[in-house]
Design a protein around this motif. Structure first.
Motif, mmCIF file in Angstrom:
data_model
loop_
_atom_site.group_PDB
_atom_site.id
_atom_site.type_symbol
_atom_site.label_atom_id
_atom_site.label_comp_id
_atom_site.label_asym_id
_atom_site.label_seq_id
_atom_site.Cartn_x
_atom_site.Cartn_y
_atom_site.Cartn_z
ATOM 1 N N LEU A 196 0.828 -1.207 0.000
ATOM 2 C CA LEU A 196 0.000 0.000 0.000
ATOM 3 C C LEU A 196 0.863 1.258 0.000
ATOM 4 N N LEU A 197 1.968 1.232 0.756
ATOM 5 C CA LEU A 197 2.911 2.351 0.704
ATOM 6 C C LEU A 197 3.470 2.516 -0.699
ATOM 7 N N PHE A 198 3.850 1.406 -1.310
ATOM 8 C CA PHE A 198 4.397 1.403 -2.669
ATOM 9 C C PHE A 198 3.394 2.009 -3.639
ATOM 10 N N ALA A 199 2.119 1.592 -3.529
ATOM 11 C CA ALA A 199 1.087 2.097 -4.441
ATOM 12 C C ALA A 199 0.880 3.594 -4.259
ATOM 13 N N GLY A 200 0.918 4.070 -2.998
ATOM 14 C CA GLY A 200 0.739 5.497 -2.759
ATOM 15 C C GLY A 200 1.858 6.337 -3.343
ATOM 16 N N ILE A 201 3.098 5.861 -3.205
ATOM 17 C CA ILE A 201 4.236 6.616 -3.728
ATOM 18 C C ILE A 201 4.245 6.594 -5.257
ATOM 19 N N VAL A 202 3.918 5.413 -5.840
ATOM 20 C CA VAL A 202 3.865 5.318 -7.305
ATOM 21 C C VAL A 202 2.807 6.259 -7.868
ATOM 22 N N ALA A 203 1.720 6.447 -7.118
ATOM 23 C CA ALA A 203 0.663 7.356 -7.578
ATOM 24 C C ALA A 203 1.138 8.794 -7.658
ATOM 25 N N ARG A 204 2.223 9.130 -6.954
ATOM 26 C CA ARG A 204 2.765 10.489 -6.999
ATOM 27 C C ARG A 204 3.785 10.677 -8.114
ATOM 28 N N LEU A 205 4.208 9.580 -8.762
ATOM 29 C CA LEU A 205 5.204 9.694 -9.828
ATOM 30 C C LEU A 205 4.726 10.561 -10.997
ATOM 31 N N PRO A 206 3.461 10.432 -11.462
ATOM 32 C CA PRO A 206 3.020 11.322 -12.545
ATOM 33 C C PRO A 206 3.134 12.796 -12.189
ATOM 34 N N VAL A 207 2.920 13.148 -10.894
ATOM 35 C CA VAL A 207 3.063 14.543 -10.481
ATOM 36 C C VAL A 207 4.505 15.007 -10.659
ATOM 37 N N THR A 208 5.445 14.126 -10.259
ATOM 38 C CA THR A 208 6.863 14.471 -10.399
ATOM 39 C C THR A 208 7.250 14.621 -11.861
ATOM 40 N N PHE A 209 6.833 13.666 -12.693
ATOM 41 C CA PHE A 209 7.168 13.743 -14.118
ATOM 42 C C PHE A 209 6.499 14.950 -14.777
ATOM 43 N N GLY A 210 5.273 15.266 -14.334
ATOM 44 C CA GLY A 210 4.608 16.459 -14.863
ATOM 45 C C GLY A 210 5.354 17.727 -14.491
ATOM 46 N N LEU A 211 5.908 17.770 -13.276
ATOM 47 C CA LEU A 211 6.676 18.943 -12.856
ATOM 48 C C LEU A 211 7.971 19.055 -13.654
ATOM 49 N N LEU A 212 8.607 17.902 -13.924
ATOM 50 C CA LEU A 212 9.805 17.929 -14.774
ATOM 51 C C LEU A 212 9.467 18.442 -16.175
ATOM 52 N N GLY A 213 8.290 18.010 -16.679
ATOM 53 C CA GLY A 213 7.853 18.511 -17.977
ATOM 54 C C GLY A 213 7.601 20.018 -17.953
ATOM 55 N N THR A 214 7.101 20.520 -16.814
ATOM 56 C CA THR A 214 6.883 21.964 -16.676
ATOM 57 C C THR A 214 8.206 22.721 -16.727
ATOM 58 N N PHE A 215 9.217 22.177 -16.036
ATOM 59 C CA PHE A 215 10.538 22.815 -16.069
ATOM 60 C C PHE A 215 11.096 22.854 -17.492
ATOM 61 N N LEU A 216 10.937 21.749 -18.222
ATOM 62 C CA LEU A 216 11.417 21.730 -19.610
ATOM 63 C C LEU A 216 10.633 22.710 -20.473
ATOM 64 N N LEU A 408 20.313 23.436 -4.761
ATOM 65 C CA LEU A 408 21.303 23.956 -5.706
ATOM 66 C C LEU A 408 20.689 24.283 -7.065
ATOM 67 N N SER A 409 19.728 23.475 -7.483
ATOM 68 C CA SER A 409 19.158 23.652 -8.824
ATOM 69 C C SER A 409 17.953 24.589 -8.836
ATOM 70 N N GLY A 410 17.296 24.764 -7.669
ATOM 71 C CA GLY A 410 16.081 25.572 -7.633
ATOM 72 C C GLY A 410 14.846 24.826 -8.091
ATOM 73 N N MET A 411 14.955 23.515 -8.308
ATOM 74 C CA MET A 411 13.815 22.703 -8.745
ATOM 75 C C MET A 411 13.087 22.176 -7.510
ATOM 76 N N HIS A 412 12.258 23.018 -6.906
ATOM 77 C CA HIS A 412 11.539 22.655 -5.690
ATOM 78 C C HIS A 412 10.200 22.011 -6.040
ATOM 79 N N GLY A 413 9.677 21.246 -5.069
ATOM 80 C CA GLY A 413 8.364 20.643 -5.239
ATOM 81 C C GLY A 413 8.389 19.229 -5.772
ATOM 82 N N LEU A 414 9.574 18.682 -6.082
ATOM 83 C CA LEU A 414 9.664 17.307 -6.561
ATOM 84 C C LEU A 414 9.312 16.366 -5.409
ATOM 85 N N SER A 415 8.271 15.538 -5.594
ATOM 86 C CA SER A 415 7.744 14.727 -4.497
ATOM 87 C C SER A 415 8.533 13.445 -4.271
ATOM 88 N N ILE A 416 9.507 13.153 -5.116
ATOM 89 C CA ILE A 416 10.293 11.933 -4.969
ATOM 90 C C ILE A 416 11.583 12.275 -4.240
#
Length: 449
Positions: A196-216, A408-416
């Motif tokens: 259940l912990l694994f499933a909850g953390i995996v559910a946050r991965l799209p948010v992280t990847f979406g934020l990386l896409g926002t930075f790009l 150092l990078s200023g990339m805040h908010g990454l949930s991983i």
């Protein structure tokens, strides 16, 4: 890993276990999307937008619950109350003699401790749910330029009734998640709580990847201002993959203490005489020291978050809160030191060199070149101390690396973060090993074959 899953899928019994586990995960994700009643959803969303980047205990709970906490859903408390209850019972088992005797009674004793753990989980869920409700009731969010209350009813009998229902829903969600985890243990594959912990953390991965896409996207729109993201985003992905490799390597690393058993004659048969070893993992405590350290260091920032506008803006109070901010070097230093201390503390609870030496002597086992008794316990304690230091430094580096990179990078908010990656990799490896062991049992040829 994929080959193991493919082979397990080909066995009907294991396939049913895998499908049952997936069904429980689907139920868990549905429960994480059902909001509790009597809350203003728009105001709640505006308030919890601050939680994602707050670095407080609230953001930590939100990460473990897969975002359910920020949405105040049925499973908003996540599995955190059960984890806390298990930790408390584990510590009390060492500190209280009756519980220690109960733990040594075998299966019946473990069942009694499990029952007590469930009751403590419900109590902690009730306390945590009540605290969350009062936090929401006392908070105000800005929606369309207006200050809006999170709870719909704040006066009279309606307030008491809505408070009772909301807290009861949070507590029931905690109990339901505990039951779902136990169902995975009995009828599914892997450890239920870990899954259940694994499933909850995996559910946050799209948010992280979406934020990386926002930075790009910012880098493509304004190369002059955000051109560094062309390098930082691929660097983050590379560091993520390297950290996974290091965690897998350290998870499988162990120190093997050689043991020689003496020969003994029982009747007409001779027993013993074989050589074996005691495997001791380098990373013995897993993710627990990081959880302990982050929970303690997040208390000041959580207090500030609850204080809201009343938080100090200058003087000693402001300096103290800034010192415990996740962006400060004092926070990183204290984080690293606390991880090492809690690692030693956790290993001390888990391993008793004197008891290990006594067990060896009772079974006619000795470590080559070491006398039985106190010399053996001292030798084992020395090895445990060295391995604990290596494992603690490893955990400290893994935990601090995302924080340092973010600052150092200023990339805040990454949930991983380091904790998330440790849980993801650890649960995946544990589940695959359990699949392999069950497949080995089903393909074992008896002595009649």
């Amino acid at each position: 890993m994929f080959k193991t899953i493919k082979n397990a899928w080909a066995i009907p019994d294991l396939r049913r276990k895998i499908l049952f586990t997936l069904l429980i995960i689907v139920i868990f994700r549905f429960g994480s999307c059902i909001p509790v009643p009597f809350l203003n959803v728009d105001a709640l969303r505006a308030l919890m937008a601050q939680v994602e980047s707050s670095g407080t205990a609230l953001s930590y709970i939100n990460m473990l619950s897969g975002g359910a906490f920020a949405n105040a859903t049925l499973f908003a408390m996540g599995i955190t109350p059960y984890i806390n209850s298990s930790i408390i019972m584990q510590l009390l088992t060492v500190a209280i003699p009756p519980l220690e005797r109960m733990a040594k009674e075998g299966e019946e004793g473990r069942k009694k401790i499990s029952t007590i753990t469930r009751y403590v989980t419900v109590i902690l869920g009730l306390i945590q749910g009540a605290a969350y409700y009062f936090y929401l009731r006392n908070s105000v969010a800005t929606v369309n330029g207006k200050a809006t209350s999170i709870t719909l009813f704040n006066d009279g009998f309606a307030q008491i009734f809505s408070a009772f229902i909301i807290i009861l829903c949070f507590t029931a969600g905690t109990a339901l998640m505990m039951w779902l985890g136990e169902q995975i243990n009995q009828k599914g594959i892997g450890n239920g709580i870990s899954i259940l912990l694994f499933a909850g953390i995996v559910a946050r991965l799209p948010v992280t990847f979406g934020l990386l896409g926002t930075f790009l996207g910012q880098a493509f729109e304004m190369p002059s201002a955000y051109g560094q993201y062309f390098v930082l985003v691929p660097l983050f992905v590379l560091i993520f993959l390297v950290v996974i490799w290091v965690i897998v390597f350290m998870n499988d690393s162990e120190r093997r203490i050689p043991v020689q058993y003496a020969k003994r004659v029982v009747g007409r048969k001779m027993y013993g005489g074989q050589s074996t070893h005691i495997p001791i993992k380098v990373s013995m405590s897993g993710v627990m020291p990081i959880i302990f350290a982050s929970s303690i260091l997040s208390i000041p920032s959580t207090i500030e978050f609850f204080m809201g506008r009343n938080a100090p803006t200058e003087g000693f109070g402001r300096a103290l809160l800034d010192a415990f901010s996740s962006e400060g070097w004092i926070y990183c230093l204290l984080y690293f030191v606390l991880i090492i201390l809690f690692d030693y503390f956790y290993v001390t609870i888990q391993y008793n060199p004197v008891e290990m030496a006594n067990n060896l002597r009772q079974n006619n086992g000795t470590i080559p070149g070491i006398r039985p008794g106190k010399p053996t316990s001292d030798f084992i304690a020395k090895i445990l101390s060295k391995l604990t230091l290596i494992g603690a430094i490893f955990l400290g580096v893994i935990a601090l690396l995302p924080i340092i990179f973010s600052n150092l990078s200023g990339m805040h908010g990454l949930s991983i973060g380091g904790t998330s990656i440790l849980i993801l990799v650890g649960v995946a490896l544990e589940t695959v090993k359990q699949m392999e062991s069950q497949m080995m049992m089903r393909h074992y040829k008896g002595f009649l074959d």
